[in-house]
Design a protein around this motif. Structure first.
Motif, PDB file in Angstrom:
ATOM      1  N   VAL A 178       0.849  -1.190   0.000  1.00  0.00           N
ATOM      2  CA  VAL A 178       0.000   0.000   0.000  1.00  0.00           C
ATOM      3  C   VAL A 178       0.889   1.245   0.000  1.00  0.00           C
ATOM      4  O   VAL A 178       1.902   1.308   0.696  1.00  0.00           O
ATOM      5  CB  VAL A 178      -0.929   0.004   1.234  1.00  0.00           C
ATOM      6  CG1 VAL A 178      -1.777   1.293   1.273  1.00  0.00           C
ATOM      7  CG2 VAL A 178      -1.838  -1.219   1.209  1.00  0.00           C
ATOM      8  N   ASP A 182      -1.230   6.355   1.644  1.00  0.00           N
ATOM      9  CA  ASP A 182      -2.590   5.800   1.721  1.00  0.00           C
ATOM     10  C   ASP A 182      -2.773   4.833   2.886  1.00  0.00           C
ATOM     11  O   ASP A 182      -3.902   4.443   3.198  1.00  0.00           O
ATOM     12  CB  ASP A 182      -2.935   5.080   0.409  1.00  0.00           C
ATOM     13  CG  ASP A 182      -2.928   6.023  -0.790  1.00  0.00           C
ATOM     14  OD1 ASP A 182      -3.041   7.239  -0.574  1.00  0.00           O
ATOM     15  OD2 ASP A 182      -2.795   5.521  -1.926  1.00  0.00           O
ATOM     16  N   VAL A 186      -6.313   3.434   4.808  1.00  0.00           N
ATOM     17  CA  VAL A 186      -6.674   2.015   4.717  1.00  0.00           C
ATOM     18  C   VAL A 186      -6.855   1.428   6.111  1.00  0.00           C
ATOM     19  O   VAL A 186      -7.840   0.738   6.396  1.00  0.00           O
ATOM     20  CB  VAL A 186      -5.593   1.235   3.941  1.00  0.00           C
ATOM     21  CG1 VAL A 186      -5.854  -0.267   4.023  1.00  0.00           C
ATOM     22  CG2 VAL A 186      -5.543   1.680   2.491  1.00  0.00           C
ATOM     23  N   TYR A 201     -16.475  -2.700   4.440  1.00  0.00           N
ATOM     24  CA  TYR A 201     -15.151  -2.103   4.242  1.00  0.00           C
ATOM     25  C   TYR A 201     -15.033  -1.711   2.780  1.00  0.00           C
ATOM     26  O   TYR A 201     -15.178  -2.535   1.891  1.00  0.00           O
ATOM     27  CB  TYR A 201     -14.046  -3.097   4.616  1.00  0.00           C
ATOM     28  CG  TYR A 201     -12.695  -2.720   4.066  1.00  0.00           C
ATOM     29  CD1 TYR A 201     -11.969  -1.671   4.618  1.00  0.00           C
ATOM     30  CD2 TYR A 201     -12.160  -3.398   2.979  1.00  0.00           C
ATOM     31  CE1 TYR A 201     -10.738  -1.307   4.096  1.00  0.00           C
ATOM     32  CE2 TYR A 201     -10.926  -3.050   2.446  1.00  0.00           C
ATOM     33  CZ  TYR A 201     -10.219  -1.998   3.004  1.00  0.00           C
ATOM     34  OH  TYR A 201      -9.009  -1.637   2.496  1.00  0.00           O
ATOM     35  N   ASN A 203     -12.565   1.017   0.303  1.00  0.00           N
ATOM     36  CA  ASN A 203     -11.480   1.988   0.287  1.00  0.00           C
ATOM     37  C   ASN A 203     -10.806   1.970  -1.083  1.00  0.00           C
ATOM     38  O   ASN A 203     -10.659   0.915  -1.690  1.00  0.00           O
ATOM     39  CB  ASN A 203     -10.455   1.669   1.374  1.00  0.00           C
ATOM     40  CG  ASN A 203      -9.460   2.785   1.570  1.00  0.00           C
ATOM     41  OD1 ASN A 203      -8.394   2.778   0.956  1.00  0.00           O
ATOM     42  ND2 ASN A 203      -9.789   3.742   2.432  1.00  0.00           N
ATOM     43  N   HIS A 205      -7.293   3.055  -2.880  1.00  0.00           N
ATOM     44  CA  HIS A 205      -5.920   3.442  -2.564  1.00  0.00           C
ATOM     45  C   HIS A 205      -4.973   2.874  -3.622  1.00  0.00           C
ATOM     46  O   HIS A 205      -5.372   2.092  -4.484  1.00  0.00           O
ATOM     47  CB  HIS A 205      -5.526   2.934  -1.173  1.00  0.00           C
ATOM     48  CG  HIS A 205      -5.714   1.460  -1.002  1.00  0.00           C
ATOM     49  ND1 HIS A 205      -6.901   0.909  -0.556  1.00  0.00           N
ATOM     50  CD2 HIS A 205      -4.887   0.401  -1.245  1.00  0.00           C
ATOM     51  CE1 HIS A 205      -6.798  -0.403  -0.508  1.00  0.00           C
ATOM     52  NE2 HIS A 205      -5.581  -0.738  -0.927  1.00  0.00           N
ATOM     53  N   ASP A 219     -10.905  -1.329  -3.124  1.00  0.00           N
ATOM     54  CA  ASP A 219     -10.905  -2.491  -2.229  1.00  0.00           C
ATOM     55  C   ASP A 219     -12.214  -2.550  -1.476  1.00  0.00           C
ATOM     56  O   ASP A 219     -12.640  -1.540  -0.870  1.00  0.00           O
ATOM     57  CB  ASP A 219      -9.739  -2.334  -1.234  1.00  0.00           C
ATOM     58  CG  ASP A 219      -9.091  -3.662  -0.912  1.00  0.00           C
ATOM     59  OD1 ASP A 219      -9.377  -4.635  -1.625  1.00  0.00           O
ATOM     60  OD2 ASP A 219      -8.290  -3.716   0.043  1.00  0.00           O
TER      61      ASP A 219
END
Length: 221
Positions: A178, A182, A186, A201, A203, A205, A219
């Motif tokens: 990652v 970011d 996360v 969840y 996100n 990134h 994600d």
């Protein structure tokens, strides 16, 4: 006198042959429980056979003290064997019968067959799952939060430019890729989902690819 001699000799022959068969049986079947009692019986029977030989011997040689000694030894072995049987009987009674063993074997065979059927169903389910993954162009990852083991689908690795064998099944493989700018968002998104602040969840990134570039990833979990 001839009748006594012939009878005693035949009894002795039978007595001596029985222990030989008992010892042979114990050696061939080491799995038989309480095998020592067979050897005790063998000793007892040999002693009994020897007393009959002495009966023949004393017809011409009156060595009654030797005959009496052998009978005393036989008596001792007999009493000892009988006493051991008293404590052995309860143990022998709890041994499974052939019918019980057959029933247990049948039950085991059913369980094995059921396990094979279950494994076959699981294999079919896994095959369908892999087909679904291949049919879906998304990269799939599955995280065991207790062990930190992660499954990455082949497509997930391919999206980042990696071969199947180049990424291990650990959480670090994902976290370390990652983008540094970011990682905080996360981590925050994961934490809020675990705290049930967010129902899902989600996100977006950047993730590091094999060639050193970053790719934007949406994600969801």
């Amino acid at each position: 006198m001839g009748l006594h001699v012939i009878s005693d000799l035949l009894i002795t022959l039978a007595y001596y042959s029985i222990p030989v068969m008992l010892v042979y049986f114990v050696r061939k079947r080491p799995d038989v429980p309480l095998d020592w009692i067979f050897l005790m019986f063998g000793t007892f029977i040999i002693a009994c056979g020897t007393t009959h030989i002495m009966d023949v011997w004393t017809l011409w040689h009156p060595t009654y003290w030797l005959s009496g000694l052998i009978k005393a030894i036989t008596a001792f072995v007999s009493i000892y064997t009988a006493l051991e049987l008293v404590s052995l009987i309860p143990q022998a009674l709890v041994l499974p019968s052939p019918a019980q063993l057959e029933e247990a074997n049948n039950q085991l065979a059913k369980e094995v067959a059921e396990r094979k059927r279950t494994e076959e169903v699981l294999r079919e389910s896994e095959q369908r799952w892999h087909l679904a993954l291949r049919g879906n162009n998304d990269g799939i990852w599955d995280w065991n939060v207790k062990t930190n083991e992660v499954f990455f689908s082949a497509r997930w690795k391919e999206m980042l430019g990696y071969e199947e064998y180049e990424i291990s099944n650990t959480l670090d493989e994902r976290v370390t890729r990652v983008h540094p700018n970011d990682i905080e968002c996360v981590t925050k998104a994961v934490r809020e989902h675990f705290a049930k602040i967010t129902p899902f969840y989600i996100n977006e990134h950047r993730v590091l690819c094999k060639d050193g570039t970053y790719k934007w990833i949406l994600d969801r979990g």
